[in-house]
Design a protein around this motif. Structure first.
Motif, PDB file in Angstrom:
ATOM      1  N   GLY A   1       0.813  -1.212   0.000  1.00 20.56           N
ATOM      2  CA  GLY A   1       0.000   0.000   0.000  1.00 20.56           C
ATOM      3  C   GLY A   1       0.846   1.260   0.000  1.00 20.56           C
ATOM      4  O   GLY A   1       0.558   2.221  -0.713  1.00 20.56           O
ATOM      5  N   LYS A   2       1.913   1.269   0.797  1.00 22.91           N
ATOM      6  CA  LYS A   2       2.815   2.421   0.831  1.00 22.91           C
ATOM      7  C   LYS A   2       3.487   2.617  -0.527  1.00 22.91           C
ATOM      8  O   LYS A   2       3.626   3.743  -1.000  1.00 22.91           O
ATOM      9  CB  LYS A   2       3.892   2.248   1.910  1.00 22.91           C
ATOM     10  N   ARG A   3       3.894   1.512  -1.149  1.00 25.82           N
ATOM     11  CA  ARG A   3       4.574   1.584  -2.443  1.00 25.82           C
ATOM     12  C   ARG A   3       3.684   2.222  -3.506  1.00 25.82           C
ATOM     13  O   ARG A   3       4.182   2.928  -4.381  1.00 25.82           O
ATOM     14  CB  ARG A   3       4.982   0.168  -2.855  1.00 25.82           C
ATOM     15  N   ILE A   4       2.384   1.956  -3.449  1.00 22.10           N
ATOM     16  CA  ILE A   4       1.507   2.541  -4.467  1.00 22.10           C
ATOM     17  C   ILE A   4       0.900   3.868  -4.021  1.00 22.10           C
ATOM     18  O   ILE A   4       0.068   4.428  -4.719  1.00 22.10           O
ATOM     19  CB  ILE A   4       0.417   1.556  -4.938  1.00 22.10           C
ATOM     20  N   GLY A   5       1.355   4.360  -2.876  1.00 23.46           N
ATOM     21  CA  GLY A   5       1.020   5.725  -2.499  1.00 23.46           C
ATOM     22  C   GLY A   5      -0.138   5.920  -1.540  1.00 23.46           C
ATOM     23  O   GLY A   5      -0.581   7.040  -1.337  1.00 23.46           O
ATOM     24  N   PHE A   6      -0.652   4.871  -0.935  1.00 17.20           N
ATOM     25  CA  PHE A   6      -1.733   5.042   0.029  1.00 17.20           C
ATOM     26  C   PHE A   6      -1.176   5.492   1.374  1.00 17.20           C
ATOM     27  O   PHE A   6      -0.142   4.984   1.816  1.00 17.20           O
ATOM     28  CB  PHE A   6      -2.507   3.735   0.242  1.00 17.20           C
ATOM     29  N   PRO A   7      -1.863   6.417   2.030  1.00 19.02           N
ATOM     30  CA  PRO A   7      -1.448   6.806   3.389  1.00 19.02           C
ATOM     31  C   PRO A   7      -1.769   5.662   4.374  1.00 19.02           C
ATOM     32  O   PRO A   7      -2.637   4.823   4.115  1.00 19.02           O
ATOM     33  CB  PRO A   7      -2.286   8.045   3.688  1.00 19.02           C
TER      34      PRO A   7
END
Length: 133
Positions: free
Chosen positions: A60-66
């Motif tokens: 999730g972090k890699r694809i930009g989700f907080p």
């Protein structure tokens, strides 16, 4: 020592090495309640659920989700409407993230065109100045 692929539990060091993150990162996710390893004295023992959640957090972090959005998505798995609701929600979040990135790309492309126009005008003006006595 067991290998991460065959183990049913992992240490913080094993997970950190497997996922290429620091111990501090894993402890931070624990402090936020995103993962909840078993405690045996001062030792953290991570189970499959923690390992899976860590993988999802990092993806999730890699694809930009907080992190709060990641928490919502992950927590939905254990709540009604379960996995179907989680996937439906995730698809909506992916669509929103994609739209945001597409808009950013369009903005960047427009900015690059604008820079090209300004650069061309500057070069033209500079050539004109060099020709003027």
């Amino acid at each position: 020592m067991t290998t991460p692929e065959r183990a049913s539990t992992w240490t913080i060091a094993e997970l950190a090495e497997e996922y290429g993150v620091t111990h501090r990162t894993i402890r931070h996710y624990e402090e936020l309640g995103l993962i909840s390893p078993e405690r045996r004295g001062t030792v953290r023992v991570f189970h499959r659920r923690d390992r899976t959640r860590l993988a999802l957090i990092l993806r999730g972090k890699r694809i930009g989700f907080p992190l709060e959005e990641i928490r919502t998505i992950i927590d939905m798995y254990d709540e009604t409407p379960g996995e179907a609701g989680q996937l439906t929600y995730l698809l909506a979040q992916i669509a929103a993230r994609r739209a945001d990135l597409e808009q950013r790309r369009a903005d960047i492309e427009q900015t690059l065109r604008d820079l090209g126009d300004v650069e061309a005008r500057c070069r033209t003006d500079l050539r004109a100045l060099r020709r003027t006595p």
